[in-house]
Write an enzyme that holds these catalytic residues in place. Structure first.
Site, PDB file in Angstrom:
ATOM      1  N   GLU A 283       3.702  54.330  26.584  1.00  0.00           N
ATOM      2  CA  GLU A 283       2.499  55.099  26.354  1.00  0.00           C
ATOM      3  C   GLU A 283       1.818  54.480  25.127  1.00  0.00           C
ATOM      4  OE1 GLU A 283       3.132  59.299  25.765  1.00  0.00           O
ATOM      5  OE2 GLU A 283       0.992  59.599  25.374  1.00  0.00           O
TER       6      GLU A 283
ATOM      7  N   ARG B  75      19.438  55.886  25.356  1.00  0.00           N
ATOM      8  CA  ARG B  75      18.469  55.410  24.362  1.00  0.00           C
ATOM      9  C   ARG B  75      19.182  54.646  23.277  1.00  0.00           C
ATOM     10  NH1 ARG B  75      13.662  58.398  24.494  1.00  0.00           N
ATOM     11  NH2 ARG B  75      12.798  57.664  22.547  1.00  0.00           N
TER      12      ARG B  75
ATOM     13  N   LYS C 202       8.176  57.276  18.063  1.00  0.00           N
ATOM     14  CA  LYS C 202       6.828  56.878  17.677  1.00  0.00           C
ATOM     15  C   LYS C 202       6.129  57.968  16.872  1.00  0.00           C
ATOM     16  CE  LYS C 202       5.814  55.495  21.861  1.00  0.00           C
ATOM     17  NZ  LYS C 202       5.043  55.266  23.067  1.00  0.00           N
TER      18      LYS C 202
HETATM   19  P1  ATP Z   1       8.921  57.712  21.561  1.00  0.00           P
HETATM   20  O1  ATP Z   1       9.654  59.026  21.515  1.00  0.00           O
HETATM   21  O2  ATP Z   1       9.287  56.786  20.480  1.00  0.00           O
HETATM   22  O3  ATP Z   1       7.441  57.877  21.728  1.00  0.00           O
HETATM   23  P2  ATP Z   1       8.967  57.302  24.330  1.00  0.00           P
HETATM   24  O4  ATP Z   1      10.137  57.265  25.225  1.00  0.00           O
HETATM   25  O5  ATP Z   1       8.078  58.473  24.412  1.00  0.00           O
HETATM   26  O6  ATP Z   1       9.469  57.030  22.894  1.00  0.00           O
HETATM   27  P3  ATP Z   1       7.360  55.450  25.757  1.00  0.00           P
HETATM   28  O7  ATP Z   1       6.178  54.679  25.306  1.00  0.00           O
HETATM   29  O8  ATP Z   1       7.154  56.532  26.748  1.00  0.00           O
HETATM   30  O9  ATP Z   1       8.071  56.014  24.472  1.00  0.00           O
HETATM   31  O10 ATP Z   1       8.511  54.475  26.234  1.00  0.00           O
HETATM   32  C1  ATP Z   1       8.360  53.381  27.097  1.00  0.00           C
HETATM   33  C2  ATP Z   1       9.710  53.055  27.661  1.00  0.00           C
HETATM   34  O11 ATP Z   1      10.617  52.710  26.613  1.00  0.00           O
HETATM   35  C3  ATP Z   1      10.299  54.227  28.408  1.00  0.00           C
HETATM   36  O12 ATP Z   1      10.841  53.771  29.616  1.00  0.00           O
HETATM   37  C4  ATP Z   1      11.363  54.736  27.486  1.00  0.00           C
HETATM   38  O13 ATP Z   1      12.407  55.325  28.199  1.00  0.00           O
HETATM   39  C5  ATP Z   1      11.794  53.477  26.742  1.00  0.00           C
HETATM   40  N1  ATP Z   1      12.326  53.808  25.418  1.00  0.00           N
HETATM   41  C6  ATP Z   1      11.704  54.511  24.444  1.00  0.00           C
HETATM   42  N2  ATP Z   1      12.522  54.688  23.390  1.00  0.00           N
HETATM   43  C7  ATP Z   1      13.687  54.063  23.695  1.00  0.00           C
HETATM   44  C8  ATP Z   1      14.929  53.894  23.017  1.00  0.00           C
HETATM   45  N3  ATP Z   1      15.134  54.391  21.793  1.00  0.00           N
HETATM   46  N4  ATP Z   1      15.901  53.201  23.640  1.00  0.00           N
HETATM   47  C9  ATP Z   1      15.694  52.682  24.865  1.00  0.00           C
HETATM   48  N5  ATP Z   1      14.564  52.817  25.556  1.00  0.00           N
HETATM   49  C10 ATP Z   1      13.552  53.493  24.993  1.00  0.00           C
HETATM   50 MG    MG Z   2       6.776  59.174  25.749  1.00  0.00          MG
END
Ligand code: ATP
Ligand code: MG
Length: 561
Positions: free
Chosen positions: A38, A263, A273
């Site tokens: 995102e 994760r 983020k």
């Molecule tokens: P954040 O909480 O930091 O915003 P998010 O999962 O909402 O993380 P996205 O931009 O939706 O962030 O993530 C893109 C991809 O990266 C998704 O498939 C998510 O599952 C993966 N991802 C995000 N954080 C991690 C992590 N700590 N370890 C492994 N994969 C991750």
């Molecule tokens: Mg997200």
């Protein structure tokens, strides 16, 4: 190899095994994955894990991986983030086959929603978001059905068309799936599919006053792109029934398989983020690419290499179990990489002046230094030597104990690539601090040994005073003092006040005047460094020390806990 390594390896293969079976059985002939960020922040080290898995597996099986922006929350998203994400993925060494946006599918997603309404599988609800939450029930109690749940298909079609036409205000209506308000899985209790949001979108402008929800968008975007394996993190496990439900109701091009993995969580830092954004907006760090940030851009500015991050992701493996990884694992990856490739140079972080009283006043000698002692192919350079040099303050001690093998009055050390020197006198300021050393050198010892075979235990680095260039040096430490700051009530409270030490007036060998932004250096004996790409005056950032200084401390803590 130890047992734990074997386990990680076996576990790391679980997605690989599924893909292999699917190819063997003919279920798929080509692997298609996607990385779906995102664009609401910069990518962090957790995303690097997801990137390495998605792009890495596609690469290994000769398939393709898309970069898809999951851009359905326009008020939080920004073009700056889009640019940084593309740059970070490229920097890590991956190439996407298609650059996609969930917003490209807004019309198709809308058409699919109309299809669900026609099947009686979705309805327009007038409950407010608070009421929906209240009606949803709890883990132990079933939810209650909305009074609008049995609205006629015609009315639903009409209201949904008017939602789309912008006739209503935010929150006045929403579209919900009609599944099961008593489902033990709360995600299946008539989840919201669309909400009204009169917000400008960075790509679709003001075309859409309604935006689809993540769970509805994601599975359909995957299906539209022909994704074979939709790899995501464990928190989506409970959403999988909804992922499958949506695709089961509709005639989509394919039905991807969602597979979850743990994760990445790193100790003493944060991988969210939202929280990283707070550090930036509240000014606790100097931007998303502050070298203390666990963002990919921060790690890059700190001097991490793409290879070291990919290697780290390989080492931690892919499992179904959440765990915290030690920062040392990441640091070891970059240390190993830079040990192979970094140019060796000499730089004095905290200078102490040394005058060699028996060295000719105006003489300058060029000393031949190796760029990498174990790799002659990396070549040599000339380092100027003269009567006045700087050494590290730490390399001198008054009344030193026997085991101190560096300089002290009456003791002899080897100057790297130059001569043996013996300290004969010290000069102090009014406060009694040593401000200069007087030494004598042995002219016969050039190159590191003497005709009489005299041994010295210590070799120290130095820089010629008249040739030295001045630089600032940034030394970094953990950003947080708490191993899991994200798990505490107020993570800001646990910021490490000493996470950055800025040194000024550091003295570097003259070759560093031409340092390029992307060249990695080992300052002999003090660590790995890279030029800061943003600083106004010459500044180097320490990527990592030569050894893991925390290992001992952590061990001591474990023993006392
Ligand atoms: P954040 O909480 O930091 O915003 P998010 O999962 O909402 O993380 P996205 O931009 O939706 O962030 O993530 C893109 C991809 O990266 C998704 O498939 C998510 O599952 C993966 N991802 C995000 N954080 C991690 C992590 N700590 N370890 C492994 N994969 C991750
Ligand atoms: Mg997200």
């Amino acid at each position: 190899m130890s047992d734990t390594n074997n386990e990680t390896e076996k576990a790391g293969n679980f997605i690989r095994n599924i893909i292999q079976q699917d190819l063997d059985s003919g279920k798929h002939t080509k692997v298609q994955t996607r990385f779906p960020p995102e664009p609401n922040g910069y990518l962090h080290i957790g995303h690097a894990k997801s990137i390495c898995i998605n792009f890495g597996l596609a690469e290994d099986f000769g398939g393709d991986c898309n970069l898809r922006f999951d851009d359905t929350n326009p008020e939080k998203e920004d073009e700056e983030y889009v640019q940084s994400i593309e740059e970070d993925v490229r920097w890590l060494g991956y190439t996407w086959s298609n650059l996609c946006h969930a917003s490209d599918y807004f019309q198709r997603l809308y058409d699919y929603a109309v299809e669900l309404i026609k099947q009686g599988k979705a309805y327009v609800d007038s409950l407010s978001p608070e009421q929906i939450r209240e009606y949803r029930g709890t883990l132990t109690e079933p939810g209650r059905e909305s009074p609008d749940r049995n609205r006629s298909i015609e009315d639903n079609l009409d209201l949904f068309a008017r939602m789309r036409a912008g006739e209503f205000d935010d929150g006045q209506y929403c579209l919900r799936a009609r599944i099961d308000m008593a489902s033990p899985n709360i995600n299946m209790r008539d989840p919201v599919l669309y909400r009204i949001k009169k917000v400008h979108h960075q790509r679709t402008g003001d075309d859409w006053p309604i935006y689809p929800m993540y769970d509805y968008t994601h599975c359909l975007s995957d299906a539209i792109e022909g994704i074979t394996h939709s790899l995501c993190t464990l928190e989506f496990e409970d959403h999988r029934p909804l992922y499958d439900w949506v695709l089961d109701q509709l005639q989509t091009p394919c039905h991807p398989q969602q597979i979850e993995f743990a994760r990445l969580q790193l100790k003493y830092t944060i991988t969210s983020k939202r929280k990283l954004n707070q550090l930036v907006t509240d000014g606790h760090v100097d931007g998303w690419d502050d070298p203390r940030m666990p963002t990919i851009s921060g790690l890059r500015r700190r001097g991490f290499t793409p290879a070291s991050i990919r290697d780290f992701c390989d080492r931690i493996g892919v499992t179904k179990k959440d765990s915290f990884i030690e920062m040392a694992v990441l640091e070891n990856s970059v240390r190993e990489d830079l040990n192979e490739s970094a140019l060796r140079v000499m730089g004095v972080l905290r200078p102490l002046k040394v005058t060699i009283e028996n060295y000719p006043d105006d003489q300058v000698e060029q000393m031949t230094a190796q760029n990498h002692p174990q790799k002659p192919e990396m070549g040599e350079r000339q380092v100027p030597f003269s009567k006045v040099i700087y050494i590290e303050q730490d390399d001198f001690m008054e009344d030193a104990p026997k085991k101190f093998f560096r300089l002290s009055q009456g003791r002899e050390v080897r100057l790297r690539y130059a001569y043996y020197v013996t300290c004969t006198d010290v000069i102090k300021n009014d406060e009694g601090e040593v401000v200069e050393l007087i030494c004598r050198y042995d002219p016969e010892s050039r190159g590191g040994s003497t005709p009489d075979g005299r041994k010295v235990k210590g070799t120290i680095h130095w820089v010629s005073a008249q040739h030295a260039i001045n630089a600032n040096i940034n030394l970094y430490d953990r950003l947080f003092t708490h191993p899991n700051p994200g798990g505490t009530d107020n993570f800001i409270e646990h910021l490490n006040p000493e996470s950055l030490v800025q040194l000024q007036g550091c003295k570097l060998e003259p070759s560093l005047a031409e340092a390029k932004n992307e060249t990695h250096y080992q300052f002999e004996r003090t660590g790995y460094f890279i030029k800061d790409s943003k600083a106004q005056s010459l500044t180097f950032n320490r990527t990592v020390t030569l050894r893991d200084t925390w290992a001992k401390i952590d061990k001591a803590n474990q023993n006392t806990n």
